[in-house]
Design an enzyme around this catalytic site. Structure first.
Site: not given
Length: 199
Positions: A82, A137-138, A141
């Protein structure tokens, strides 16, 4: 604008929906593009640059108020780094296939699907692999989650690193070598699981 590095609390913040694209998204896109380009990342979430709103970008698109759902719930293990966790690498489980619904800068709705292919034999396969992992992944976040909290840290394995010019280099983003290595790990994990089921 700069890349936010853990343990900044905004990285653990659940981002709020975008309600005004012109005020809450458009002014930040040029700088986010610059950061993504300089850091050589695959994607960048708004809270990684200090904005607690639900949008992220990749090299070509802006994904506003995205919603993610699995279309293939098989879980595959793979290594992820990351940009906000320089130097770390983590073992993560990801859905094999996902569908993302989002709005673009012109307030048009889009639906896109991405899957982790059985083999990465072409640029199209690599693009699908990258997109499927990047979407998940995003979205983590935007939901205030980091791979260090969701996965298992892999000691002694190098993730994104920052050089003396404050640029980040991520082995996962090397177009062929990094992704091929990741796919090899996914294939090995799948084979191991199949062998365990046969026993």
């Amino acid at each position: 604008m700069k890349l936010i590095i853990a343990p900044d609390p905004i990285l653990l913040t659940i981002c709020e929906s975008v309600t005004d694209i012109e005020e809450q998204v458009l002014p930040f896109i040029p700088e986010m593009r610059r950061i993504l380009r300089e850091k050589k990342g695959a994607g960048l979430a708004a809270n990684q640059v200090g904005i607690a709103r639900r949008f992220f970008i990749d090299k070509q698109h802006v994904y506003i108020n995205p919603e993610l759902e699995p279309i293939d719930v098989e879980l595959l293990e793979g290594r992820e780094g990351c940009l906000s966790l320089p130097g770390g690498m983590y073992l993560m489980e990801r859905w094999r296939g996902v569908r993302l619904t989002y709005w673009d800068l012109e307030c048009k709705e889009h639906v896109v699907e991405a899957r982790i292919p059985n083999q990465t034999k072409s640029l199209k396969d690599i693009a699908q692999l990258t997109k499927c992992l990047m979407f998940q992944h995003e979205m983590d976040h935007l939901n205030g989650q980091l791979v260090k909290n969701l996965g298992k840290e892999l000691k002694g394995q190098i993730g994104p690193v920052i050089d003396e010019k404050d640029r980040v280099f991520d082995p996962r983003q090397l177009p062929v070598v990094g992704l091929a290595e990741l796919q090899k790990h996914v294939n090995m994990t799948r084979t191991k699981k199949l062998r365990e089921q046969d026993q």
